[in-house]
Design an enzyme around this catalytic site. Structure first.
Site, PDB file in Angstrom:
ATOM      1  N   LYS A   1     117.719  37.283  61.214  1.00 29.05           N
ATOM      2  CA  LYS A   1     116.433  37.212  60.061  1.00 29.05           C
ATOM      3  C   LYS A   1     116.157  36.015  59.189  1.00 29.05           C
ATOM      4  O   LYS A   1     114.749  35.287  58.874  1.00 29.05           O
ATOM      5  CB  LYS A   1     116.386  38.630  59.214  1.00 29.05           C
ATOM      6  CG  LYS A   1     115.338  38.642  58.735  1.00 29.05           C
ATOM      7  CD  LYS A   1     114.806  40.193  57.664  1.00 29.05           C
ATOM      8  CE  LYS A   1     116.138  40.332  56.688  1.00 29.05           C
ATOM      9  NZ  LYS A   1     115.881  41.278  55.999  1.00 29.05           N
ATOM     10  N   ARG A  16     115.860  45.515  61.984  1.00 32.44           N
ATOM     11  CA  ARG A  16     114.641  44.975  62.196  1.00 32.44           C
ATOM     12  C   ARG A  16     113.587  44.122  62.768  1.00 32.44           C
ATOM     13  O   ARG A  16     112.162  44.309  63.065  1.00 32.44           O
ATOM     14  CB  ARG A  16     113.726  46.329  61.154  1.00 32.44           C
ATOM     15  CG  ARG A  16     114.183  47.973  60.990  1.00 32.44           C
ATOM     16  CD  ARG A  16     113.092  48.273  59.822  1.00 32.44           C
ATOM     17  NE  ARG A  16     113.834  47.301  58.404  1.00 32.44           N
ATOM     18  CZ  ARG A  16     113.157  47.734  57.212  1.00 32.44           C
ATOM     19  NH1 ARG A  16     112.108  48.148  57.294  1.00 32.44           N
ATOM     20  NH2 ARG A  16     113.934  47.388  56.057  1.00 32.44           N
ATOM     21  N   GLN A  58     130.757  37.383  53.075  1.00 37.52           N
ATOM     22  CA  GLN A  58     131.328  38.548  52.418  1.00 37.52           C
ATOM     23  C   GLN A  58     132.757  39.304  52.976  1.00 37.52           C
ATOM     24  O   GLN A  58     132.780  39.597  54.329  1.00 37.52           O
ATOM     25  CB  GLN A  58     129.908  39.501  52.299  1.00 37.52           C
ATOM     26  CG  GLN A  58     130.298  40.810  51.145  1.00 37.52           C
ATOM     27  CD  GLN A  58     128.960  41.755  51.246  1.00 37.52           C
ATOM     28  OE1 GLN A  58     127.715  40.551  50.969  1.00 37.52           O
ATOM     29  NE2 GLN A  58     129.056  42.892  50.823  1.00 37.52           N
ATOM     30  N   ALA A 107     123.854  38.509  53.610  1.00 37.14           N
ATOM     31  CA  ALA A 107     125.049  39.199  54.853  1.00 37.14           C
ATOM     32  C   ALA A 107     124.359  40.151  55.089  1.00 37.14           C
ATOM     33  O   ALA A 107     124.831  39.573  56.632  1.00 37.14           O
ATOM     34  CB  ALA A 107     125.944  39.453  53.522  1.00 37.14           C
ATOM     35  N   GLY A 108     122.937  40.457  55.010  1.00 42.56           N
ATOM     36  CA  GLY A 108     122.318  41.477  55.479  1.00 42.56           C
ATOM     37  C   GLY A 108     122.313  41.396  57.190  1.00 42.56           C
ATOM     38  O   GLY A 108     121.719  39.918  57.235  1.00 42.56           O
ATOM     39  N   ARG A 160     102.338  10.762  70.902  1.00 46.71           N
ATOM     40  CA  ARG A 160     103.657  11.901  71.110  1.00 46.71           C
ATOM     41  C   ARG A 160     104.276  10.797  70.336  1.00 46.71           C
ATOM     42  O   ARG A 160     104.629   9.667  70.168  1.00 46.71           O
ATOM     43  CB  ARG A 160     104.510  11.864  72.250  1.00 46.71           C
ATOM     44  CG  ARG A 160     103.696  12.364  73.558  1.00 46.71           C
ATOM     45  CD  ARG A 160     103.369  12.208  75.087  1.00 46.71           C
ATOM     46  NE  ARG A 160     105.358  12.808  74.843  1.00 46.71           N
ATOM     47  CZ  ARG A 160     105.847  11.890  76.030  1.00 46.71           C
ATOM     48  NH1 ARG A 160     105.094  11.296  76.976  1.00 46.71           N
ATOM     49  NH2 ARG A 160     106.913  11.931  75.962  1.00 46.71           N
ATOM     50  N   ASN A 200     106.104   2.893  82.776  1.00 52.17           N
ATOM     51  CA  ASN A 200     107.221   2.632  82.008  1.00 52.17           C
ATOM     52  C   ASN A 200     108.604   2.690  82.791  1.00 52.17           C
ATOM     53  O   ASN A 200     109.762   2.458  82.252  1.00 52.17           O
ATOM     54  CB  ASN A 200     107.360   2.781  80.751  1.00 52.17           C
ATOM     55  CG  ASN A 200     106.971   4.490  80.694  1.00 52.17           C
ATOM     56  OD1 ASN A 200     106.058   5.185  81.765  1.00 52.17           O
ATOM     57  ND2 ASN A 200     107.412   5.144  79.574  1.00 52.17           N
TER      58      ASN A 200
HETATM   59  C1  UD1 Z   1     118.362  47.055  47.183  1.00 54.97           C
HETATM   60  C2  UD1 Z   1     118.619  47.521  46.365  1.00 54.97           C
HETATM   61  C3  UD1 Z   1     116.557  48.022  45.668  1.00 54.97           C
HETATM   62  C4  UD1 Z   1     116.288  47.124  45.671  1.00 54.97           C
HETATM   63  C5  UD1 Z   1     115.646  46.646  47.239  1.00 54.97           C
HETATM   64  C6  UD1 Z   1     114.419  45.524  47.143  1.00 54.97           C
HETATM   65  C7  UD1 Z   1     120.750  47.889  46.180  1.00 54.97           C
HETATM   66  C8  UD1 Z   1     121.739  48.951  46.332  1.00 54.97           C
HETATM   67  N1  UD1 Z   1     119.761  47.877  45.697  1.00 54.97           N
HETATM   68  O1  UD1 Z   1     117.952  47.334  48.108  1.00 54.97           O
HETATM   69  O2  UD1 Z   1     116.891  48.941  44.895  1.00 54.97           O
HETATM   70  O3  UD1 Z   1     115.192  47.895  45.535  1.00 54.97           O
HETATM   71  O4  UD1 Z   1     116.980  45.934  47.128  1.00 54.97           O
HETATM   72  O5  UD1 Z   1     114.241  44.998  48.185  1.00 54.97           O
HETATM   73  O6  UD1 Z   1     120.961  46.723  45.763  1.00 54.97           O
HETATM   74  N2  UD1 Z   1     122.918  42.194  51.479  1.00 54.97           N
HETATM   75  C9  UD1 Z   1     124.075  41.674  50.998  1.00 54.97           C
HETATM   76  N3  UD1 Z   1     125.200  42.669  51.651  1.00 54.97           N
HETATM   77  C10 UD1 Z   1     125.413  43.649  51.238  1.00 54.97           C
HETATM   78  C11 UD1 Z   1     124.054  44.714  51.272  1.00 54.97           C
HETATM   79  C12 UD1 Z   1     122.922  43.638  51.367  1.00 54.97           C
HETATM   80  O7  UD1 Z   1     123.978  39.798  51.228  1.00 54.97           O
HETATM   81  O8  UD1 Z   1     126.036  44.029  51.126  1.00 54.97           O
HETATM   82  C13 UD1 Z   1     121.951  41.594  50.792  1.00 54.97           C
HETATM   83  C14 UD1 Z   1     120.413  41.482  52.133  1.00 54.97           C
HETATM   84  O9  UD1 Z   1     120.771  40.223  52.772  1.00 54.97           O
HETATM   85  C15 UD1 Z   1     119.315  40.791  51.836  1.00 54.97           C
HETATM   86  C16 UD1 Z   1     119.262  42.010  50.401  1.00 54.97           C
HETATM   87  O10 UD1 Z   1     121.021  41.765  50.250  1.00 54.97           O
HETATM   88  O11 UD1 Z   1     118.916  40.996  51.274  1.00 54.97           O
HETATM   89  C17 UD1 Z   1     119.088  43.644  49.732  1.00 54.97           C
HETATM   90  O12 UD1 Z   1     119.890  44.493  50.969  1.00 54.97           O
HETATM   91  P1  UD1 Z   1     118.631  45.138  51.571  1.00 54.97           P
HETATM   92  O13 UD1 Z   1     119.872  46.645  52.312  1.00 54.97           O
HETATM   93  O14 UD1 Z   1     117.403  44.652  52.435  1.00 54.97           O
HETATM   94  O15 UD1 Z   1     118.100  46.375  50.072  1.00 54.97           O
HETATM   95  P2  UD1 Z   1     118.239  47.494  49.707  1.00 54.97           P
HETATM   96  O16 UD1 Z   1     120.272  47.572  49.700  1.00 54.97           O
HETATM   97  O17 UD1 Z   1     118.186  47.969  50.618  1.00 54.97           O
END
Ligand code: UD1
Ligand code: CA
Length: 510
Positions: free
Chosen positions: A28, A21, A81, A16-17, A347, A400
């Protein structure tokens, strides 16, 4: 439980993130390495452990991501989400959706959580995690790694006896906790009931105001459950792609692994560093790959075939013992012991028969070429069908396209065409027919006929001496004329050949 799905109750893939970056208009997880999107790799690893259910949590660019998932894994359940942020909330949403689908109203057993942006994770490592989790009858088993630089990751907290007590997020950690180098990969196996109960108690009371999935570990322990870790030595399998530098590094490492696996399976790779093979490509034993090649998509290469150097093939089937040299091809099929290249552009829809040849500076498209037929040099063959053992001369073109529509050229077997023959489609050439050099074939040619397009040749004698006085050509022409009139024809001098040939050569071997 369906008989072929013997793995955990569910895998939940978090995606969902936003992935800001990457600085990209493409979400992504849709960026690709090794011929698959990042989320495609995540789904592939998840499917490898044969879960009963597979759910993917989306939010950012939801429609684009959902459409992509529908194309790569239509059976995956897409879960939205809501606005509550955090990995805990994402898993909660997925679990609710899975429970709602479950006959008893609640899923039970092992639930695995992975990320959509960790592309090198394998089904093998996931299976190890699940096996360790189930053998230990754990409430939670977390996949961890020890990193030289753990900055940004959640840290694994352990008691003096080594038992895992929880996870502290980097932003919430004390200086002492930040010295811990064992990190949370974000990949876990949970007992479904423990997970459900713990998530109900997770709050957003932390530095980021998010519902942390990591809080489940402490809560599970407090409720009397066993919490453990599987530590992997292979940091690549837990590494996420957050920006394009990491994307490239992960792509290179994935390729290194793919190439090495094929070498171990019996493929000769002369230069692994310049050999790029998608995860989806299939190679046979005793294939030889020469330097600087890219094999993409559904490409397959059969035994004893040689590909390269300097070749790019996308969705191309290369037959046993074929050679493909310095070629750019897509959507083509190359028969056994056929040869292609150098400098050849295949092709989509090109089908070359056994022992056939498409040689230098040829472009082909939507053409079927029979066994043993050769298109050796300089030409274009499109929307055509060519029989067996036909020799297409140098510089032949299928015309052709009439400016509006494409038309077909059908050429029989055992045909021999002269250099620069043009087939003005639609047109058919019968078996065994011949054409003379420069023939423009506008009407069908019966089997066994010789087709000639004769335009009377005119020689304007002395034209060069008159119109280009003082040039090298004029001087040479002058002395050739003088020598000829002196009756002394020098056979080794250019321009001094006899003026007429007694043997007309209507066809030229390609
Ligand atoms: C999270 C972990 C951290 C771990 C790290 C590894 C938590 C609180 N922390 O960090 O301990 O070391 O991953 O990479 O879990 N995502 C959602 N919904 C959200 C937030 C995130 O689906 O609301 C997904 C993102 O798309 C991603 C993954 O969860 O695929 C991790 O999210 P990201 O924000 O990268 O990780 P952190 O919270 O920094
Ligand atoms: Ca991350």
């Amino acid at each position: 439980m369906s008989p072929e799905k013997t793995g955990p109750a569910a895998v939940i893939v978090l995606a969902a993130g936003a992935g800001t970056r990457m600085k990209s208009r493409t979400p992504k997880i849709l960026h690709e390495i090794g011929g698959r999107s990042l989320v495609g790799h995540a789904l592939h690893a998840a499917r490898a452990i044969q879960p009963q259910e597979l759910a993917l949590v989306v939010r950012h660019e939801r429609d684009l991501v959902a459409a992509h998932i529908a194309s790569v894994d239509p059976a995956a359940l897409i879960v939205d989400q809501d606005e509550v942020p955090g990995t805990g909330r994402a898993v909660e949403a997925a679990l609710e959706a899975l429970d709602a689908r479950h006959p008893g109203g609640q899923l039970s057993g092992t639930v695995v959580v992975t990320y959509g942006d960790v592309p090198l994770l394998t089904g093998t490592l996931l299976a190890e995690l699940v096996a360790s989790h189930e053998a230990g009858r754990n409430a939670v088993t977390v996949l961890t790694a020890v990193l030289a630089d753990p900055t940004g990751y959640g840290r694994i907290l352990r008691a003096a006896d080594g038992t895992v007590t929880g996870i502290r997020e980097h932003k919430d950690a004390t200086d002492a906790e930040r010295d811990i180098r064992e990190i949370n990969s974000g990949i876990y196996a949970f007992d479904a009931a423990v997970l459900r109960d713990a998530l109900a108690h997770v709050t957003t009371d932390n530095a980021q105001g998010e519902k942390y999935l990591t809080d489940v570990l402490g809560l599970a322990r407090a409720a009397g459950g066993r919490v453990a870790a599987v530590v992997t030595e292979d940091r690549w399998q837990v590494e996420g792609a957050n920006d394009r530098v990491q994307l490239s590094a992960l792509g290179a490492e994935l390729n290194r692994r793919t190439v090495e696996a094929w070498m171990r399976a019996g493929v000769t790779v002369v230069d692994p560093g310049t050999t790029w093979i998608d995860a989806t490509v299939i190679l046979d034993e005793d294939v030889r790959l020469l330097p600087n090649i890219q094999l993409h998509g559904t490409t397959t290469v059969a035994r004893d075939a040689v590909v390269g150097p300097d070749t790019t093939l996308t969705d191309v089937q290369v037959g046993e013992g074929a050679t493909v040299l310095r070629t750019h091809g897509s959507g083509a099929t190359i028969g056994a012991r056929a040869s292609v290249g150098p400098f050849t552009y295949l092709r989509p829809g090109t089908v070359l028969g056994e022992t056939g040849k498409i040689g230098a500076f040829y472009e082909t498209k939507n053409v079927t070429i029979g066994r043993g037929s050769k298109l050796s040099h300089l030409g274009y063959a499109g929307d055509a069908e060519i029989g067996e053992d036909t020799n297409i001369g140098c510089g032949n073109i299928t015309a052709n396209y009439d400016g509006e529509k494409k038309h077909r050229t059908v050429i029989g077997s055992g045909v021999r065409t002269g250099s620069n023959t043009v087939f003005v489609a639609p047109v058919r050439v019968g078996d065994g027919a011949y054409s003379g050099a420069g023939a423009v074939i506008r009407r069908d040619v019966p089997a066994g006929a010789l087709v000639l397009s004769l335009a009377k040749q005119e020689n304007a004698e002395g034209w060069v001496q008159e119109n280009r006085p003082g040039s090298v050509s004029a001087a040479l022409a002058q002395s050739a004329a003088a020598a000829q009139s002196a009756g002394a024809v020098k056979t080794d001098a250019p321009g001094a050949a006899p003026t007429s040939s007694t043997t007309p050569a209507p066809t030229e071997e390609g």
